[in-house]
Scaffold this motif. Structure first.
Motif, short mmCIF file in Angstrom:
data_model
loop_
_atom_site.label_atom_id
_atom_site.label_comp_id
_atom_site.label_asym_id
_atom_site.label_seq_id
_atom_site.Cartn_x
_atom_site.Cartn_y
_atom_site.Cartn_z
N PRO A 82 0.81 -1.24 0.00
CA PRO A 82 0.00 0.00 0.00
C PRO A 82 0.84 1.28 0.00
CG PRO A 82 -0.54 -1.37 1.91
CD PRO A 82 0.54 -2.06 1.16
N MET A 83 1.95 1.27 0.74
CA MET A 83 2.77 2.48 0.79
C MET A 83 3.48 2.71 -0.54
SD MET A 83 2.17 3.82 3.68
CE MET A 83 3.40 5.06 3.88
N SER A 84 3.83 1.63 -1.24
CA SER A 84 4.48 1.76 -2.55
C SER A 84 3.53 2.31 -3.60
CB SER A 84 5.01 0.41 -3.02
OG SER A 84 6.09 0.00 -2.25
N LEU A 85 2.25 2.24 -3.35
CA LEU A 85 1.29 2.79 -4.29
C LEU A 85 1.25 4.33 -4.25
CD1 LEU A 85 -1.73 0.35 -3.99
CD2 LEU A 85 -0.45 0.88 -6.06
N LEU A 86 1.58 4.90 -3.10
CA LEU A 86 1.48 6.36 -2.95
C LEU A 86 2.29 7.13 -4.00
CD1 LEU A 86 1.52 7.17 0.87
CD2 LEU A 86 -0.25 7.75 -0.79
N PRO A 87 3.60 6.92 -4.11
CA PRO A 87 4.36 7.72 -5.08
C PRO A 87 3.88 7.59 -6.52
CG PRO A 87 5.86 6.72 -3.52
CD PRO A 87 4.51 6.11 -3.27
N PRO A 88 3.63 6.37 -7.04
CA PRO A 88 3.17 6.31 -8.44
C PRO A 88 1.81 6.97 -8.66
CG PRO A 88 3.94 4.16 -7.73
CD PRO A 88 3.92 5.02 -6.53
N VAL A 89 0.88 6.76 -7.73
CA VAL A 89 -0.45 7.35 -7.89
C VAL A 89 -0.36 8.87 -7.84
CG1 VAL A 89 -2.70 7.62 -6.76
CG2 VAL A 89 -1.72 5.34 -7.08
N LEU A 90 0.40 9.40 -6.90
CA LEU A 90 0.51 10.85 -6.77
C LEU A 90 1.34 11.45 -7.90
CD1 LEU A 90 0.83 11.06 -2.90
CD2 LEU A 90 -1.10 11.81 -4.30
N PHE A 148 6.23 1.64 -9.64
CA PHE A 148 5.59 0.80 -8.63
C PHE A 148 6.26 -0.57 -8.56
CE2 PHE A 148 2.24 -2.40 -7.74
CZ PHE A 148 2.08 -2.13 -6.40
N LEU A 149 6.47 -1.20 -9.70
CA LEU A 149 7.10 -2.52 -9.71
C LEU A 149 8.54 -2.45 -9.19
CD1 LEU A 149 5.74 -3.83 -13.12
CD2 LEU A 149 4.99 -4.47 -10.81
N ALA A 150 9.24 -1.39 -9.53
CA ALA A 150 10.61 -1.23 -9.04
C ALA A 150 10.64 -1.02 -7.53
CB ALA A 150 11.28 -0.05 -9.75
N PHE A 194 12.21 -3.43 -2.20
CA PHE A 194 11.99 -3.93 -0.84
C PHE A 194 12.73 -5.25 -0.63
CE2 PHE A 194 9.32 -7.04 1.51
CZ PHE A 194 9.63 -6.62 2.80
N PHE A 195 12.58 -6.17 -1.58
CA PHE A 195 13.20 -7.48 -1.42
C PHE A 195 14.72 -7.39 -1.54
CE2 PHE A 195 8.84 -8.42 -2.66
CZ PHE A 195 8.48 -9.24 -1.60
N ILE A 254 18.55 5.56 -9.69
CA ILE A 254 18.24 4.79 -10.90
C ILE A 254 16.76 4.86 -11.21
CG2 ILE A 254 18.15 2.44 -11.84
CD1 ILE A 254 20.83 1.93 -10.35
N LEU A 255 15.92 4.77 -10.16
CA LEU A 255 14.47 4.90 -10.37
C LEU A 255 14.10 6.26 -10.95
CD1 LEU A 255 12.95 3.28 -7.16
CD2 LEU A 255 12.82 2.42 -9.48
#
Length: 187
Positions: A37-45, A74-76, A81-82, A179-180
């Protein structure tokens, strides 16, 4: 864990990290409930800012393929994380600080939260506010990593080793973030 407990995590001398460790969240739980859920914030915004603000936010901002860029971002973030959990485990164990995989992934899930939250600044169409927000988020993420290392590692009595490990993890994090961002602006 309450918000006040989370806000005390970057501060020295609290038992917040130990309380998180005792909860024994599984790595899949951390991935699904915190990271996803937190990783969704930057791409959505970022998509919102790119579509709604356009060149008013920054020259050339409107001409980007925001659907593609934000999907890759988002995928990156999920992949990062992993990789960061593995990196934290490797760095700590090579510095003889001994951290479990579980604790390394706990740290990898909690440390980027200020950076994810800094993306909320994209709701304001001012580039300077976004830049300051990211810098503040970076500082808090660094503090979270340092305090997390000191609290979660079994041999954390040496501040110099903890700072060195924090520096290594933050350098790798900044490299991944760079890189991102380069990928985002390349498209």
């Amino acid at each position: 864990m309450t918000v006040s407990h989370f806000l005390r995590l970057p501060l020295p001398g609290n038992d917040g990290w130990q309380a998180l460790k005792r909860k024994n969240f599984s790595i899949p739980f951390l991935a699904w409930v915190v990271v996803l859920p937190m990783s969704l914030l930057p791409p959505v915004l970022l998509y919102f800012a790119g579509v709604h603000y356009g060149d008013d936010f920054m020259p050339g901002f409107a001409d980007k393929e925001w659907r593609f860029i934000t999907t890759i971002l988002f995928l990156a973030e999920l992949l990062t994380f992993f990789i960061m959990g593995w990196l934290i485990h490797s760095v700590m164990n090579s510095d003889k600080m001994e951290i479990s995989y579980h604790d390394a992934y706990l740290l990898a899930a909690i440390a980027p939260i200020p950076l994810w939250l800094s993306s909320l600044a994209l709701l304001v169409p001012v580039l300077a506010i976004s830049v300051v927000s990211v810098l503040v988020g970076l500082c808090f993420s660094s503090l979270l990593i340092y305090q997390g290392i000191k609290s979660l590692c079994q041999r954390s009595d040496d501040d110099v080793v903890a700072m060195s490990a924090t520096y290594t993890v933050m350098a790798a994090s900044l490299l991944a973030w760079g890189i991102l961002m380069a990928t985002v602006w390349a498209f």
